[in-house]
Scaffold this motif. Structure first.
Motif, PDB file in Angstrom:
ATOM      1  N   ALA A   4      28.408  38.804  -4.590  1.00 19.33           N
ATOM      2  CA  ALA A   4      27.945  38.296  -6.108  1.00 19.33           C
ATOM      3  C   ALA A   4      29.351  37.293  -6.805  1.00 19.33           C
ATOM      4  O   ALA A   4      28.875  37.131  -7.875  1.00 19.33           O
ATOM      5  N   GLU A   9      25.033  34.163  -9.654  1.00 20.44           N
ATOM      6  CA  GLU A   9      23.093  34.569  -9.976  1.00 20.44           C
ATOM      7  C   GLU A   9      22.333  35.175  -9.021  1.00 20.44           C
ATOM      8  O   GLU A   9      20.986  34.967  -8.906  1.00 20.44           O
ATOM      9  N   ALA A  11      23.151  37.592  -6.427  1.00 18.08           N
ATOM     10  CA  ALA A  11      23.508  37.913  -5.953  1.00 18.08           C
ATOM     11  C   ALA A  11      22.383  39.040  -4.954  1.00 18.08           C
ATOM     12  O   ALA A  11      22.554  39.763  -4.091  1.00 18.08           O
ATOM     13  N   ASP A  12      21.404  39.652  -5.979  1.00 20.36           N
ATOM     14  CA  ASP A  12      20.086  40.563  -5.662  1.00 20.36           C
ATOM     15  C   ASP A  12      18.918  39.917  -4.335  1.00 20.36           C
ATOM     16  O   ASP A  12      18.838  40.413  -4.450  1.00 20.36           O
ATOM     17  N   ALA A  13      19.242  38.489  -4.068  1.00 23.31           N
ATOM     18  CA  ALA A  13      18.721  37.995  -3.280  1.00 23.31           C
ATOM     19  C   ALA A  13      18.888  38.416  -1.540  1.00 23.31           C
ATOM     20  O   ALA A  13      18.565  37.808  -0.857  1.00 23.31           O
ATOM     21  N   GLY A  15      20.420  40.933   1.217  1.00 21.89           N
ATOM     22  CA  GLY A  15      20.756  42.162   2.064  1.00 21.89           C
ATOM     23  C   GLY A  15      21.555  42.987   2.401  1.00 21.89           C
ATOM     24  O   GLY A  15      22.031  43.821   2.669  1.00 21.89           O
ATOM     25  N   GLU A  17      26.274  43.019   1.076  1.00 19.45           N
ATOM     26  CA  GLU A  17      26.869  42.720  -0.465  1.00 19.45           C
ATOM     27  C   GLU A  17      28.291  41.648  -0.023  1.00 19.45           C
ATOM     28  O   GLU A  17      28.809  41.359  -0.867  1.00 19.45           O
ATOM     29  N   CYS A  56      19.122  29.622  -2.191  1.00 19.32           N
ATOM     30  CA  CYS A  56      19.753  29.314  -3.586  1.00 19.32           C
ATOM     31  C   CYS A  56      20.168  28.070  -4.804  1.00 19.32           C
ATOM     32  O   CYS A  56      19.874  27.743  -5.935  1.00 19.32           O
ATOM     33  N   ARG A  84      12.470  39.240  -2.450  1.00 16.66           N
ATOM     34  CA  ARG A  84      13.546  39.192  -3.390  1.00 16.66           C
ATOM     35  C   ARG A  84      14.142  38.187  -4.653  1.00 16.66           C
ATOM     36  O   ARG A  84      14.642  38.348  -5.746  1.00 16.66           O
ATOM     37  N   GLU A  87      11.431  38.675  -7.345  1.00 15.25           N
ATOM     38  CA  GLU A  87      12.348  39.475  -8.080  1.00 15.25           C
ATOM     39  C   GLU A  87      13.092  38.095  -9.206  1.00 15.25           C
ATOM     40  O   GLU A  87      13.188  39.204 -10.406  1.00 15.25           O
ATOM     41  N   LEU A  88      13.227  37.852  -9.302  1.00 11.00           N
ATOM     42  CA  LEU A  88      14.211  36.964  -9.697  1.00 11.00           C
ATOM     43  C   LEU A  88      13.860  36.268 -10.921  1.00 11.00           C
ATOM     44  O   LEU A  88      14.569  35.614 -11.623  1.00 11.00           O
TER      45      LEU A  88
END
Length: 780
Positions: A4, A9, A11-13, A15, A17, A56, A84, A87-88
């Motif tokens: 993150a 932008e 972070a959710d892409a 799997g 952290e 990204c 993922r 979803e973005l």
């Protein structure tokens, strides 16, 4: 470093952290520069995240990323994994040979996923509207770039990347397992030192111990498989007993099933406690598996995995292995190249495999290293164990491989002729100077400079010049006195259909024959160099002889077997003895027949092309000569085609004329009957209008008439041939969509009583039977 914080932008892409040490060190070069990147790192160290970081960065700048995966099976996996990105708000689209291309979706995609072969095909056709999307790519991510060293596929990857760089020079991010000569790859891709990364074994999350175990080779190959299986179970057993897991790689899909069955019995006999029959929820979940053998096997803690399983079954097996419910998993090499499925112990049971087109073949050193790299579960194991089980004669070879690794070589030299022809066919090479400039863009040139003696660097230019001269001499390339070159029709077709040049020569020779038959077409396809390595096993000879009984053919060994399989396939009557290789052979033959149809259209004419097209359709659907035209109807496969033909309906026109009621009488539901009649109406239905064509002509007189040819259905490419008393008068090719007229001269020869005029309409790219209409004119 948290994901993150590094790429907020996206972070959710990801799997996870946090980035690991290897990912942190490579991140600045990928995200903060526009340089090309080469990163070599041990298997399971997290290279996929580097690919995702590059994607990204490209998306953040409004660009399009192309991800080149080493296997077709992995393109589908990435599509699922990268939901993922969807979803973005970004679109991911797979371009593969098993799917129909949707050019609009490909053009609008933010992330394209493909294989080297499909990327090669797309770049060859980049100037067509269908494939123009390939020139809009801003970043190319090459997964497992050490595939360059694959004898079968390395040259394709090499020329495709070089071509992409010449077409639009995208950023290139190349990822690889550990390789000693990473600097050669970096030089080829112009990656500077600051974005060339060579992460050693210390970056592996789990230490790896590897070794070679031998077995006593016998005279029976079937028994040898079980000798190796028991050796593999011996190696896996101690780890499985200690609640570890073992992954055993075997050579074929069928072998995964057979090995799992045998291993279940052996594990039970040895009283190894790995079954999960007491787990009620797992027992319930297992009932959802579509594969019966797998359903029984997993409850005993033993599973198998291969690309032929349904996606649902594969997903469950992978999940259960990660959860530890499956302790012993048998797999083909697909798992090694993509799925992140580590095990404490990895055993390669088979170092050879049977390829229907190559015979018995050694698995590549790349595959060996890739498989062994799956040993060790991060977070669970301190050490992973990898073993190669092989014959004593091969032991030193594999020990050296495990000790020294494998330098990446170029495989372009062996396929230089066909790839050079492809470049000329595309127009990227126009003279001898272009040839030399193209050569300098290849990995072949870089490796030749790096290893001048091994590659014969001093003679490289002469070798390329000789290859170009050979292409000119054979008719693939035309050259003038100023050393300018351009493709011939032969060269373009060979490139378009991805063919061996020798096969293209054979197809041209076939087109020059006076008369073609079904057998002569299939014999030519079966004789193609693409089938040179098909092996003819002794156990198959009786089946081959039965099929070819009464046929006179000069084909021998594997090519004779291919001929038999093609003949049997047309009748959907392939004997069980030949089925193991039949599917692969048939798929290759269908590609060659599609090419042959266009060769015949260009060099012989639409009548010959139509014959090849009908043969192709019969082979694809396994239908009779009477039913083949019905396969042109959307929604009509082999079963419906034969049922309609049995009812006396042998063409789309006959189906339209008969109407839905006749199809219902043939055993189809009302809704299906209506749909098929509607689809048949979209096929071309030819009508010949003779107009004011005379019934008589005076001897010595002549008259010019016009005959109308029209289609009541859809449009189609057609050849219109006019003969009189079996002598050809005219032959024209056109796209017929509505009506056209054909001029016919009616004359009265003094030595004839009557003239039979025949108008024949043939379809060079549809499996419809030719339409013939005739008129007889008396000579008075």
């Amino acid at each position: 470093m948290k994901v993150a914080d590094a790429v907020p932008e996206f972070a959710d892409a990801f799997g996870f952290e946090e980035f690991n040490r290897m990912q942190r060190e490579a991140l600045p070069g990928i995200v903060e520069t526009d340089h090309n990147v080469v990163a070599s790192a041990p298997t399971a160290s997290g290279k996929t995240a580097l690919a995702e970081l590059a994607i990204c960065k490209t998306l953040s700048e409004g660009g399009t990323a192309l991800f080149v995966a080493p296997l077709r099976a992995l393109t589908n996996e990435k599509e699922s994994e990268w939901e993922r990105f969807e979803e973005l708000g970004y679109s991911v689209y797979v371009v593969s040979g098993e799917r129909d291309l949707n050019p609009r979706r490909a053009e609008r995609a933010d992330v394209l996923v493909t294989t080297p072969e499909k990327a090669d095909s797309a770049t060859r056709k980049h100037d067509s509207a269908r494939y123009s999307f390939i020139t809009d790519v801003d970043c190319v991510v090459i997964d497992e770039v050490h595939l360059l060293d694959s004898e079968k596929r390395g040259a394709v990857l090499e020329v495709t990347v070089s071509r992409l760089r010449r077409l639009q020079d995208p950023r290139v991010v190349a990822l690889s397992a550990t390789m000693p000569n990473v600097d050669d790859v970096a030089e080829w891709l112009d990656a500077p030192a600051e974005t060339t990364y060579s992460f050693g074994e210390e970056y592996r999350p789990v230490d790896l111990e590897t070794g070679v175990k031998t077995y006593s080779h016998g005279s029976n190959a079937f028994a040898d498989k079980y000798r190796r299986l028991y050796r593999a179970i011996d190696l896996a057993e101690p780890h499985v007993r200690e609640d570890g897991q073992a992954l055993v790689f075997v050579s074929s899909r069928q072998d995964t099933v057979q090995a799992a069955k045998k291993a279940r019995d052996e594990i039970t006999e040895r009283d190894v406690p790995i079954d999960s029959r007491g787990d009620y929820d797992f027992h319930t979940d297992a009932t959802e598996l579509s594969n019966d053998t797998l359903r029984q096997s997993v409850l005993d803690g033993v599973g198998f995995h291969h690309a032929g399983l349904s996606k649902g079954d594969r997903d469950r097996v992978e999940a259960w292995f990660k959860q530890g419910k499956i302790k012993l998993l048998f797999s083909t090499s697909t798992l090694a190249w993509g799925v992140n499925l580590p095990a404490r112990c990895v055993v390669i049971r088979d170092t050879k495999y049977h390829d229907p087109l190559e015979g018995e073949t050694d698995i590549s050193p790349l595959d060996v290293l890739q498989m062994l790299g799956r040993a060790g579960r991060p977070g669970y194991d301190d050490v992973g164990y990898g073993w190669v089980v092989c014959d004593r004669a091969d032991a030193d070879k594999y020990r050296t491989l495990l000790r020294e690794g494998k330098e990446i070589e170029s495989r372009l030299a062996a396929e230089l002729e066909s790839h050079l022809n492809a470049e000329v066919a595309m127009g990227t090479i126009r003279d001898l100077g272009d040839v030399m400039e193209w050569l300098k863009t290849t990995f072949y040139y870089v490796r030749a400079r790096s290893e001048p003696e091994a590659y014969g660097f001093d003679g490289l230019r002469d070798r390329v010049r000789d290859t170009l001269d050979s292409l000119v001499e054979e008719g693939f390339v035309a050259a003038d006195d100023d050393l300018a070159v351009e493709p011939t029709t032969l060269g373009r077709l060979a490139s378009k259909y991805y063919m061996r040049l020798e096969t293209a020569r054979q197809f041209r020779d076939l087109a020059e024959r006076d008369r073609l038959t079904v057998d002569s077409v299939l014999e030519t396809v079966a004789a193609a160099g693409e089938f040179d390595s098909v092996s003819a096993r002794s156990a198959e000879s009786d089946a081959v002889d039965r099929i070819l009984d009464g046929r006179d053919t000069d084909l021998e060994d594997g090519h004779r077997k291919v001929f038999a399989i093609l003949l049997a396939g047309m009748a959907d009557a392939t004997p069980s003895d030949l089925r193991s290789d039949a599917w692969v052979i048939r798929q290759n033959a269908l590609r060659l027949l599609a090419a042959l149809s266009e060769f015949l259209d260009r060099f012989s004419g639409p009548r010959a092309a139509n014959l090849a097209c009908r043969i192709e359709a019969r082979l694809e659907h396994g239908v009779s000569r009477e039913a083949v035209a019905l396969t042109a109807i959307d929604g009509v496969g082999s079963g419906r085609a034969e049922r309609l033909a049995d009812a006396g309906l042998t063409s789309p026109a006959a189906v339209v004329e008969a109407g839905p009621e006749a199809l219902a009488n043939a055993g189809m539901s009302d809704s299906v009957a209506e749909r098929i009649v509607e689809a048949a109406g979209e096929c071309p239905r030819i009508d010949v209008d003779w107009g004011a064509f005379p019934e008589t002509v005076a001897a010595g007189e002549n008259e010019l008439c016009e005959v109308g040819v029209s289609t009541a259905g859809g449009g189609a490419h057609v050849g219109i041939r006019v003969t009189v008393n079996d002598v050809e008068m005219t032959e024209t090719a056109t796209y017929l969509d509505g009506e056209t007229t054909t001029p016919i001269g009616v004359f009265g020869p003094p030595d004839a009583d009557e003239l039979e005029f025949v108008v024949e309409v043939v379809f060079p790219d549809l499996p419809l039977m030719p339409v013939r209409a005739s008129r007889t004119v008396r000579v008075e």
